[in-house]
Write a protein that holds these residues in place. Structure first.
Motif, PDB file in Angstrom:
ATOM      1  N   PRO A  37    -116.028 -28.894 -40.579  1.00  0.00           N
ATOM      2  CA  PRO A  37    -117.206 -28.133 -41.501  1.00  0.00           C
ATOM      3  C   PRO A  37    -116.747 -27.140 -42.381  1.00  0.00           C
ATOM      4  N   ARG A  38    -115.465 -26.704 -42.504  1.00  0.00           N
ATOM      5  CA  ARG A  38    -115.121 -25.687 -43.238  1.00  0.00           C
ATOM      6  C   ARG A  38    -113.993 -26.136 -44.507  1.00  0.00           C
ATOM      7  N   ALA A  39    -113.643 -27.351 -44.202  1.00  0.00           N
ATOM      8  CA  ALA A  39    -112.549 -27.982 -44.863  1.00  0.00           C
ATOM      9  C   ALA A  39    -112.478 -28.263 -46.411  1.00  0.00           C
ATOM     10  N   THR A  40    -113.606 -27.828 -47.053  1.00  0.00           N
ATOM     11  CA  THR A  40    -113.774 -27.790 -48.453  1.00  0.00           C
ATOM     12  C   THR A  40    -114.568 -26.410 -49.098  1.00  0.00           C
ATOM     13  N   SER A  41    -114.448 -26.081 -50.422  1.00  0.00           N
ATOM     14  CA  SER A  41    -114.972 -24.954 -50.927  1.00  0.00           C
ATOM     15  C   SER A  41    -115.153 -25.142 -52.289  1.00  0.00           C
ATOM     16  N   ALA A  42    -116.478 -24.733 -52.841  1.00  0.00           N
ATOM     17  CA  ALA A  42    -116.866 -24.838 -54.067  1.00  0.00           C
ATOM     18  C   ALA A  42    -116.143 -23.997 -54.917  1.00  0.00           C
ATOM     19  N   LEU A  56    -126.414 -28.158 -35.512  1.00  0.00           N
ATOM     20  CA  LEU A  56    -127.129 -29.636 -34.476  1.00  0.00           C
ATOM     21  C   LEU A  56    -126.307 -30.789 -34.964  1.00  0.00           C
ATOM     22  N   THR A  57    -125.658 -30.928 -36.013  1.00  0.00           N
ATOM     23  CA  THR A  57    -124.965 -32.150 -36.367  1.00  0.00           C
ATOM     24  C   THR A  57    -123.652 -32.107 -35.321  1.00  0.00           C
ATOM     25  N   LEU A  58    -122.838 -30.788 -35.125  1.00  0.00           N
ATOM     26  CA  LEU A  58    -121.844 -31.048 -34.198  1.00  0.00           C
ATOM     27  C   LEU A  58    -122.298 -31.007 -33.107  1.00  0.00           C
ATOM     28  N   PHE A  59    -123.356 -30.682 -32.563  1.00  0.00           N
ATOM     29  CA  PHE A  59    -123.894 -30.834 -31.163  1.00  0.00           C
ATOM     30  C   PHE A  59    -124.163 -32.391 -30.959  1.00  0.00           C
ATOM     31  N   HIS A  60    -124.627 -33.082 -31.879  1.00  0.00           N
ATOM     32  CA  HIS A  60    -125.049 -34.559 -31.528  1.00  0.00           C
ATOM     33  C   HIS A  60    -123.582 -35.211 -31.574  1.00  0.00           C
ATOM     34  N   LEU A  61    -122.657 -34.760 -32.453  1.00  0.00           N
ATOM     35  CA  LEU A  61    -121.411 -35.379 -32.448  1.00  0.00           C
ATOM     36  C   LEU A  61    -120.592 -35.391 -31.124  1.00  0.00           C
ATOM     37  N   LEU A 100    -126.218 -23.068 -41.576  1.00  0.00           N
ATOM     38  CA  LEU A 100    -125.438 -22.734 -40.225  1.00  0.00           C
ATOM     39  C   LEU A 100    -126.135 -23.551 -38.862  1.00  0.00           C
ATOM     40  N   VAL A 101    -127.442 -23.623 -38.982  1.00  0.00           N
ATOM     41  CA  VAL A 101    -128.298 -24.276 -38.022  1.00  0.00           C
ATOM     42  C   VAL A 101    -128.258 -25.665 -38.205  1.00  0.00           C
ATOM     43  N   PRO A 102    -128.543 -26.349 -39.361  1.00  0.00           N
ATOM     44  CA  PRO A 102    -128.280 -27.834 -39.259  1.00  0.00           C
ATOM     45  C   PRO A 102    -126.615 -28.364 -39.279  1.00  0.00           C
TER      46      PRO A 102
END
Length: 307
Positions: free
Chosen positions: A178-183, A161-166, A156-158
């Motif tokens: 970020p939720r558009a795929t699922s194992a 942070l990625t979304l924050f910088h983008l 969740l944190v990484p």
């Protein structure tokens, strides 16, 4: 032995002690016991169905009752299903204290858009792993399965942070991508694709179909039951998702309905009527989606394991 005491044969030519001839007292008792056991099994089956239905319906009825009760009435007798004093405060609070229309749109975009992209990406990945031959496919599949053992909260944190910088916080792309795929979806679809006959691929390639045509026009139409089942599972999970929208969105105009309902729970107290009214309203799209797709869902379960 007189012929009139011999057991009669059935129309199929099979003899037996119960097909028209005279029965001994012992066989009659066994037949009666068998009928009694069959009736008892039917009664137990219906009893199990009734108990399961009550276990499902009673909490929902209690939730509806709380939505029209005052806090004082709820605290006086929490177990009662029907309100002692009816009030529309909960429904009024949800519809007027929250930007309800905007919240519903945001929730539909998040749950619906994410589920559609998830079905597309997961089906493409599963098709490559199940129907195409390339070196390292099993290793890739095992790595995907390994991600199932990693809780979402760990990443969740990484991801935040990625979304924050983008610059994607408080945006639809930050909610959806970020939720558009699922194992789990890749695993289910791959296992289903493996059950489809390889002759379908050979026939399509003889007619000049490439990989995309094979995927889009042959594999996906035959996978409608499992796609519908996966849609219901993922749509319900995303619609009720609380943590991810709460983390990614801080603007009230971008929040989803489950995250916005936290407004009715604060240090000053909990507005139970508003919370239950919002929860009851949010369940409506899930019920509609299941009723529309239940035929495919049951078909997917019924055909599981059939080759």
């Amino acid at each position: 032995m007189p012929t009139d005491t011999l057991p009669r044969r059935s129309a199929l030519g099979l003899g037996g002690p119960y097909d028209g001839g005279p029965r001994s007292p012992r066989s009659a008792r066994l037949l009666a016991a068998g009928r009694l056991l069959a009736r008892g099994g039917a009664v137990l089956s219906w009893a199990a169905v009734v108990v399961g239905a009550l276990a499902t319906i009673v909490p929902f009825l209690w939730m509806l009752g709380v939505a029209f009760r005052t806090n004082a009435d709820l605290y006086a007798d929490p177990a009662r299903l029907l309100p002692g004093h009816w009030t529309m405060h909960g429904v009024h609070a949800v519809l007027h204290q929250l930007p309800f229309g905007r919240l519903v749109v945001n929730t539909f975009v998040f749950a619906g858009g994410t589920t559609v992209l998830l079905l597309l990406f997961d089906s493409m990945t599963a098709f490559a792993l199940a129907r195409l031959r390339f070196r390292g496919s099993n290793v890739v599949f095992l790595l995907i399965l390994a991600t199932l053992m990693v809780p979402f909260q760990v990443t969740l944190v990484p991801v935040f942070l990625t979304l924050f910088h983008l610059g994607w916080l408080n945006s639809y792309q930050g909610l959806v991508l970020p939720r558009a795929t699922s194992a789990l979806g890749i695993f289910l679809l791959r296992q289903f694709f493996l059950q489809l006959p390889r002759e379908l691929d050979d026939a399509a390639r003889i007619d000049g179909a490439n990989d995309f045509t094979l995927f889009w026009r042959i594999i996906l139409p035959n996978a409608r039951p499992v796609l519908a089942s996966l849609f219901i599972i993922q749509f319900a999970a995303l619609w009720n998702d609380f943590l991810w929208p709460l983390v990614v969105t801080s603007n009230a105009d971008m929040q989803t309905l489950p995250a916005a309902l936290t407004l009715f729970s604060s240090q000053s107290g909990v507005d139970h009527a508003a919370l239950m009214a919002g929860a009851a309203i949010s369940l409506t799209p899930l019920a509609v989606a299941f009723l529309v797709l239940q035929r495919y869902f049951v078909q997917s379960v019924a055909t599981t394991g059939i080759k």
